[in-house]
Scaffold this motif. Sequence first.
Motif, PDB file in Angstrom:
ATOM      1  N   ASP A   3      -7.536  -2.808  12.454  1.00  0.00           N
ATOM      2  CA  ASP A   3      -6.918  -2.694  11.250  1.00  0.00           C
ATOM      3  C   ASP A   3      -6.680  -4.220  10.625  1.00  0.00           C
ATOM      4  O   ASP A   3      -6.004  -4.224   9.467  1.00  0.00           O
ATOM      5  N   ARG A   4      -7.319  -5.251  11.272  1.00  0.00           N
ATOM      6  CA  ARG A   4      -7.066  -6.488  10.942  1.00  0.00           C
ATOM      7  C   ARG A   4      -8.248  -7.398  11.072  1.00  0.00           C
ATOM      8  O   ARG A   4      -9.012  -6.922  11.999  1.00  0.00           O
ATOM      9  N   SER A   5      -8.551  -8.373  10.097  1.00  0.00           N
ATOM     10  CA  SER A   5      -9.628  -9.286  10.127  1.00  0.00           C
ATOM     11  C   SER A   5      -9.393 -10.411   9.515  1.00  0.00           C
ATOM     12  O   SER A   5      -8.354 -10.717   8.844  1.00  0.00           O
ATOM     13  N   GLY A  25       0.071 -17.339  -3.113  1.00  0.00           N
ATOM     14  CA  GLY A  25      -0.884 -16.343  -2.609  1.00  0.00           C
ATOM     15  C   GLY A  25      -1.291 -17.027  -1.284  1.00  0.00           C
ATOM     16  O   GLY A  25      -1.445 -16.059  -0.363  1.00  0.00           O
ATOM     17  N   ILE A  26      -1.473 -18.320  -1.203  1.00  0.00           N
ATOM     18  CA  ILE A  26      -1.922 -18.908   0.097  1.00  0.00           C
ATOM     19  C   ILE A  26      -0.840 -18.623   1.265  1.00  0.00           C
ATOM     20  O   ILE A  26      -1.179 -18.323   2.332  1.00  0.00           O
ATOM     21  N   ASP A  27       0.350 -19.097   0.918  1.00  0.00           N
ATOM     22  CA  ASP A  27       1.473 -18.699   1.746  1.00  0.00           C
ATOM     23  C   ASP A  27       1.855 -17.428   2.090  1.00  0.00           C
ATOM     24  O   ASP A  27       2.096 -17.001   3.344  1.00  0.00           O
ATOM     25  N   ASP A  28       1.743 -16.312   1.331  1.00  0.00           N
ATOM     26  CA  ASP A  28       2.099 -15.014   1.592  1.00  0.00           C
ATOM     27  C   ASP A  28       1.042 -14.388   2.407  1.00  0.00           C
ATOM     28  O   ASP A  28       1.095 -13.413   3.138  1.00  0.00           O
ATOM     29  N   ASN A  29      -0.360 -14.968   2.441  1.00  0.00           N
ATOM     30  CA  ASN A  29      -1.160 -14.378   3.394  1.00  0.00           C
ATOM     31  C   ASN A  29      -1.452 -15.406   4.627  1.00  0.00           C
ATOM     32  O   ASN A  29      -2.403 -14.826   5.305  1.00  0.00           O
ATOM     33  N   GLY A  30      -0.642 -16.164   4.719  1.00  0.00           N
ATOM     34  CA  GLY A  30      -0.832 -16.935   6.057  1.00  0.00           C
ATOM     35  C   GLY A  30      -1.828 -17.755   6.252  1.00  0.00           C
ATOM     36  O   GLY A  30      -2.608 -18.186   7.250  1.00  0.00           O
ATOM     37  N   LEU A  31      -2.617 -18.282   5.225  1.00  0.00           N
ATOM     38  CA  LEU A  31      -3.702 -19.237   5.140  1.00  0.00           C
ATOM     39  C   LEU A  31      -3.367 -20.565   5.447  1.00  0.00           C
ATOM     40  O   LEU A  31      -2.626 -21.163   4.734  1.00  0.00           O
ATOM     41  N   GLU A  32      -4.147 -21.197   6.115  1.00  0.00           N
ATOM     42  CA  GLU A  32      -4.236 -22.637   6.567  1.00  0.00           C
ATOM     43  C   GLU A  32      -5.323 -23.176   6.178  1.00  0.00           C
ATOM     44  O   GLU A  32      -6.443 -22.667   6.251  1.00  0.00           O
ATOM     45  N   PRO A  33      -5.378 -24.717   5.875  1.00  0.00           N
ATOM     46  CA  PRO A  33      -6.382 -25.332   5.452  1.00  0.00           C
ATOM     47  C   PRO A  33      -7.167 -25.473   6.766  1.00  0.00           C
ATOM     48  O   PRO A  33      -6.482 -25.842   7.690  1.00  0.00           O
ATOM     49  N   VAL A  52      -5.378 -10.670   9.031  1.00  0.00           N
ATOM     50  CA  VAL A  52      -4.613  -9.886   7.974  1.00  0.00           C
ATOM     51  C   VAL A  52      -4.929  -8.866   8.010  1.00  0.00           C
ATOM     52  O   VAL A  52      -5.886  -8.129   8.361  1.00  0.00           O
ATOM     53  N   PRO A  53      -3.998  -8.011   7.438  1.00  0.00           N
ATOM     54  CA  PRO A  53      -4.408  -6.272   7.364  1.00  0.00           C
ATOM     55  C   PRO A  53      -5.587  -6.241   6.611  1.00  0.00           C
ATOM     56  O   PRO A  53      -5.896  -7.087   5.500  1.00  0.00           O
ATOM     57  N   VAL A  54      -6.425  -5.201   6.785  1.00  0.00           N
ATOM     58  CA  VAL A  54      -7.527  -5.128   5.914  1.00  0.00           C
ATOM     59  C   VAL A  54      -7.313  -4.559   4.329  1.00  0.00           C
ATOM     60  O   VAL A  54      -6.119  -3.977   4.347  1.00  0.00           O
ATOM     61  N   GLY A  55      -7.705  -5.132   3.460  1.00  0.00           N
ATOM     62  CA  GLY A  55      -7.119  -4.958   2.134  1.00  0.00           C
ATOM     63  C   GLY A  55      -6.574  -6.301   1.549  1.00  0.00           C
ATOM     64  O   GLY A  55      -6.152  -6.230   0.402  1.00  0.00           O
ATOM     65  N   SER A  56      -6.273  -6.974   2.442  1.00  0.00           N
ATOM     66  CA  SER A  56      -5.483  -8.283   1.696  1.00  0.00           C
ATOM     67  C   SER A  56      -6.522  -9.339   0.841  1.00  0.00           C
ATOM     68  O   SER A  56      -5.845  -9.686   0.081  1.00  0.00           O
ATOM     69  N   ALA A  57      -7.749  -8.962   1.144  1.00  0.00           N
ATOM     70  CA  ALA A  57      -8.476  -9.885   0.149  1.00  0.00           C
ATOM     71  C   ALA A  57      -8.423  -9.146  -1.187  1.00  0.00           C
ATOM     72  O   ALA A  57      -8.231 -10.068  -2.277  1.00  0.00           O
ATOM     73  N   GLN A  77     -12.980 -11.077   3.009  1.00  0.00           N
ATOM     74  CA  GLN A  77     -12.323 -10.742   4.347  1.00  0.00           C
ATOM     75  C   GLN A  77     -13.387 -10.068   5.145  1.00  0.00           C
ATOM     76  O   GLN A  77     -14.460  -9.646   4.517  1.00  0.00           O
ATOM     77  N   ASP A  78     -13.542 -10.744   6.441  1.00  0.00           N
ATOM     78  CA  ASP A  78     -14.676  -9.971   7.213  1.00  0.00           C
ATOM     79  C   ASP A  78     -14.441  -8.605   7.399  1.00  0.00           C
ATOM     80  O   ASP A  78     -13.500  -7.922   7.305  1.00  0.00           O
ATOM     81  N   PRO A  79     -15.777  -7.861   7.378  1.00  0.00           N
ATOM     82  CA  PRO A  79     -15.606  -6.551   7.503  1.00  0.00           C
ATOM     83  C   PRO A  79     -15.024  -6.116   8.743  1.00  0.00           C
ATOM     84  O   PRO A  79     -15.133  -6.671   9.927  1.00  0.00           O
ATOM     85  N   VAL A  80     -14.538  -4.604   8.739  1.00  0.00           N
ATOM     86  CA  VAL A  80     -14.041  -4.277   9.970  1.00  0.00           C
ATOM     87  C   VAL A  80     -14.991  -2.819  10.192  1.00  0.00           C
ATOM     88  O   VAL A  80     -15.049  -1.926   9.261  1.00  0.00           O
ATOM     89  N   TRP A  81     -15.769  -3.004  11.420  1.00  0.00           N
ATOM     90  CA  TRP A  81     -16.904  -2.074  11.435  1.00  0.00           C
ATOM     91  C   TRP A  81     -16.357  -0.773  12.670  1.00  0.00           C
ATOM     92  O   TRP A  81     -16.973   0.419  12.723  1.00  0.00           O
ATOM     93  N   LEU A  82     -15.203  -1.026  13.149  1.00  0.00           N
ATOM     94  CA  LEU A  82     -14.967   0.056  14.336  1.00  0.00           C
ATOM     95  C   LEU A  82     -14.632   1.194  13.651  1.00  0.00           C
ATOM     96  O   LEU A  82     -14.866   2.424  14.173  1.00  0.00           O
ATOM     97  N   ARG A  83     -13.627   1.239  12.648  1.00  0.00           N
ATOM     98  CA  ARG A  83     -13.441   2.515  11.863  1.00  0.00           C
ATOM     99  C   ARG A  83     -13.613   2.471  10.596  1.00  0.00           C
ATOM    100  O   ARG A  83     -12.879   1.789   9.856  1.00  0.00           O
ATOM    101  N   ARG A  84     -14.755   2.903  10.079  1.00  0.00           N
ATOM    102  CA  ARG A  84     -14.763   3.103   8.706  1.00  0.00           C
ATOM    103  C   ARG A  84     -13.904   3.391   7.831  1.00  0.00           C
ATOM    104  O   ARG A  84     -13.623   2.831   6.514  1.00  0.00           O
ATOM    105  N   ARG A  85     -13.009   4.283   8.054  1.00  0.00           N
ATOM    106  CA  ARG A  85     -12.069   4.908   7.147  1.00  0.00           C
ATOM    107  C   ARG A  85     -10.879   3.899   6.709  1.00  0.00           C
ATOM    108  O   ARG A  85     -10.245   3.957   6.124  1.00  0.00           O
TER     109      ARG A  85
END
Length: 104
Positions: A3-5, A25-33, A52-57, A77-85
Amino acid sequence: MSDRSALQLYVYALPDEDQAAVQLGIDDNGLEPYDDSGSGIVLGMRYLTEEVPVGSAYDLAVHLLSNAPGTAFELWQDPVWLRRRHLGPPRRLEAAPICEDLLP
């Protein structure tokens, strides 16, 4: 974890009045340069995080479109293929209006 990518953001244009909202937005999502050579938000720099949790993008896109309407950015955000739901139903974003002065 299924559930993270990874999440990545590029900022291409940033008016002064949008800087605080984009930084939040950068800080809240833990994005680093990708490269720590600059200070503050560097245009064209890739900002990323591995988990980050799926849906963060979607959440970050809504934040930027709502609170930094003059900012040009690319986000994915990179897709998560393991569980489509986990991907959830498709969501439609309303884009900010295009400034006619910037068109060729």
